[in-house]
Design a protein around this motif. Structure first.
Motif, PDB file in Angstrom:
ATOM      1  N   THR A  40       0.791  -1.228   0.000  1.00 29.70           N
ATOM      2  CA  THR A  40       0.000   0.000   0.000  1.00 29.70           C
ATOM      3  C   THR A  40       0.823   1.278   0.000  1.00 29.70           C
ATOM      4  O   THR A  40       0.692   2.113  -0.908  1.00 29.70           O
ATOM      5  CB  THR A  40      -0.954   0.014   1.207  1.00 29.70           C
ATOM      6  N   LEU A  41       1.673   1.493   1.010  1.00 29.77           N
ATOM      7  CA  LEU A  41       2.369   2.766   1.105  1.00 29.77           C
ATOM      8  C   LEU A  41       3.331   2.967  -0.048  1.00 29.77           C
ATOM      9  O   LEU A  41       3.357   4.048  -0.667  1.00 29.77           O
ATOM     10  CB  LEU A  41       3.119   2.868   2.436  1.00 29.77           C
ATOM     11  N   CYS A  42       4.124   1.957  -0.356  1.00 21.35           N
ATOM     12  CA  CYS A  42       5.055   2.092  -1.479  1.00 21.35           C
ATOM     13  C   CYS A  42       4.301   2.310  -2.791  1.00 21.35           C
ATOM     14  O   CYS A  42       4.730   3.092  -3.644  1.00 21.35           O
ATOM     15  CB  CYS A  42       5.954   0.860  -1.586  1.00 21.35           C
ATOM     16  N   ALA A  43       3.193   1.615  -2.949  1.00 23.48           N
ATOM     17  CA  ALA A  43       2.402   1.782  -4.175  1.00 23.48           C
ATOM     18  C   ALA A  43       1.909   3.215  -4.307  1.00 23.48           C
ATOM     19  O   ALA A  43       2.006   3.834  -5.372  1.00 23.48           O
ATOM     20  CB  ALA A  43       1.224   0.813  -4.187  1.00 23.48           C
ATOM     21  N   VAL A  44       1.373   3.760  -3.207  1.00 25.03           N
ATOM     22  CA  VAL A  44       0.868   5.128  -3.228  1.00 25.03           C
ATOM     23  C   VAL A  44       1.984   6.130  -3.510  1.00 25.03           C
ATOM     24  O   VAL A  44       1.800   7.126  -4.217  1.00 25.03           O
ATOM     25  CB  VAL A  44       0.182   5.461  -1.880  1.00 25.03           C
ATOM     26  N   MET A  45       3.179   5.837  -2.981  1.00 23.27           N
ATOM     27  CA  MET A  45       4.314   6.747  -3.145  1.00 23.27           C
ATOM     28  C   MET A  45       5.030   6.588  -4.486  1.00 23.27           C
ATOM     29  O   MET A  45       5.975   7.300  -4.773  1.00 23.27           O
ATOM     30  CB  MET A  45       5.313   6.524  -2.003  1.00 23.27           C
ATOM     31  N   GLY A  46       4.610   5.607  -5.282  1.00 23.08           N
ATOM     32  CA  GLY A  46       5.195   5.457  -6.608  1.00 23.08           C
ATOM     33  C   GLY A  46       5.691   4.074  -6.960  1.00 23.08           C
ATOM     34  O   GLY A  46       6.255   3.870  -8.035  1.00 23.08           O
ATOM     35  N   GLY A  47       5.494   3.105  -6.082  1.00 22.63           N
ATOM     36  CA  GLY A  47       5.972   1.749  -6.341  1.00 22.63           C
ATOM     37  C   GLY A  47       5.371   1.128  -7.593  1.00 22.63           C
ATOM     38  O   GLY A  47       6.077   0.458  -8.358  1.00 22.63           O
TER      39      GLY A  47
END
Length: 277
Positions: free
Chosen positions: A101-108
């Motif tokens: 979730t967090l990495c995806a939202v930040m650009g993962g």
């Protein structure tokens, strides 16, 4: 698209006619001897198999089972449960992009899509030159540096599609690449040998922790905060703990019984009492 990505099974990628080397077999026995219960050595043994063969092979599974006196099915179950063990050959560099979730939202997600296009591979596939295996992976427990990418399990923090592309290009060209918080990137098999428990002499390379991970420690020091002493309160004797548990159960049962009694003795009646509604 990579020829290695077409599902080539590990059975065709074993140690060849000569099988696993005598050195590898001896080291597998060595690992097994380090544990009071030999089956506890299975995880490092599987990493050693990957170090020798590039992945967990059928032959490696059979040998681990024989050494540990367990079934091949048990070994296979472990090797397919944990995602760090691979049943197909891995390239020189395993590149894992966190898409939780967090990495995806930040650009993962953007990083992963860019690398798929740039390398011309899909998830869990290897480039035609055998250099890079790309995989989207679950949380790396490095959310303070999101989005995070890993190469052979070393961290690359605060990545962008551009920086991630440069990392894989440098790796493919043979340039020296250093992790954000770790050692110089070694090849997959070398990294797997370290995970098996064999040191490579580079334990002190790179910072042990990054600034973002130490913010809480700095705040605590600035405010004079400290954890309570380990033995700040005297420990209760074992029998006291047992008695307290028994008392808790008795109190719980008593409370329940009292509640049920009150309900039974309650004068409250309704016109629908006894009906099916």
């Amino acid at each position: 698209m990579s020829t290695q990505s077409q599902g080539r099974d590990a059975s065709s990628a074993g140690g060849g006619p000569s099988g696993l080397s005598e050195t590898t077999v001896a080291e597998l026995h060595e690992l097994a001897s380090l544990y009071p219960q030999t089956r506890s050595a299975l995880l490092p043994m599987l990493h050693l198999i990957q170090s020798s063969e590039g992945c967990v092979t059928n032959e490696g599974i059979e040998l681990c089972a024989e050494i540990l006196d367990i079934s091949a099915a048990e070994v296979s179950g472990v090797s397919t449960f944990y995602t760090m063990y691979k049943r197909r050959p891995v390239g020189d560099y395993h590149v894992g992009v966190c898409t939780n979730t967090l990495c995806a939202v930040m650009g993962g997600d953007l990083i992963f899509d860019r690398l798929k296009d740039h390398l011309d591979v899909g998830n869990d596939e290897t480039t035609d030159d055998g250099r890079i295996t790309l995989e989207h992976i679950e949380c790396n427990a490095a959310c303070d540096y999101a989005p995070v990418m890993m190469v052979n399990w070393e961290f690359f923090d605060n990545q962008t599609p551009e920086s991630a592309t440069k990392v894989v290009d440098d790796l493919r060209s043979g340039m020296k690449v250093c992790a954000s918080r770790g050692a110089t990137i070694s090849k997959w098999r070398e990294a797997e040998r370290v995970l098996a428990g064999f040191e490579d002499g580079r334990v002190d390379e790179g910072p042990a922790a990054g600034e973002a991970s130490l913010v809480g420690l700095k705040i605590a020091r600035d405010n004079g905060w400290a954890a309570p002493a380990f033995d700040a309160e005297p420990r209760k004797p074992a029998h006291a703990v047992t008695e307290s548990k028994v008392e808790a159960v008795e109190n719980a049962d008593t409370a329940r019984a009292e509640t049920e009694t009150k309900i039974e003795e309650s004068p409250a009646k309704t016109s629908k009492e006894g009906s099916d509604d």
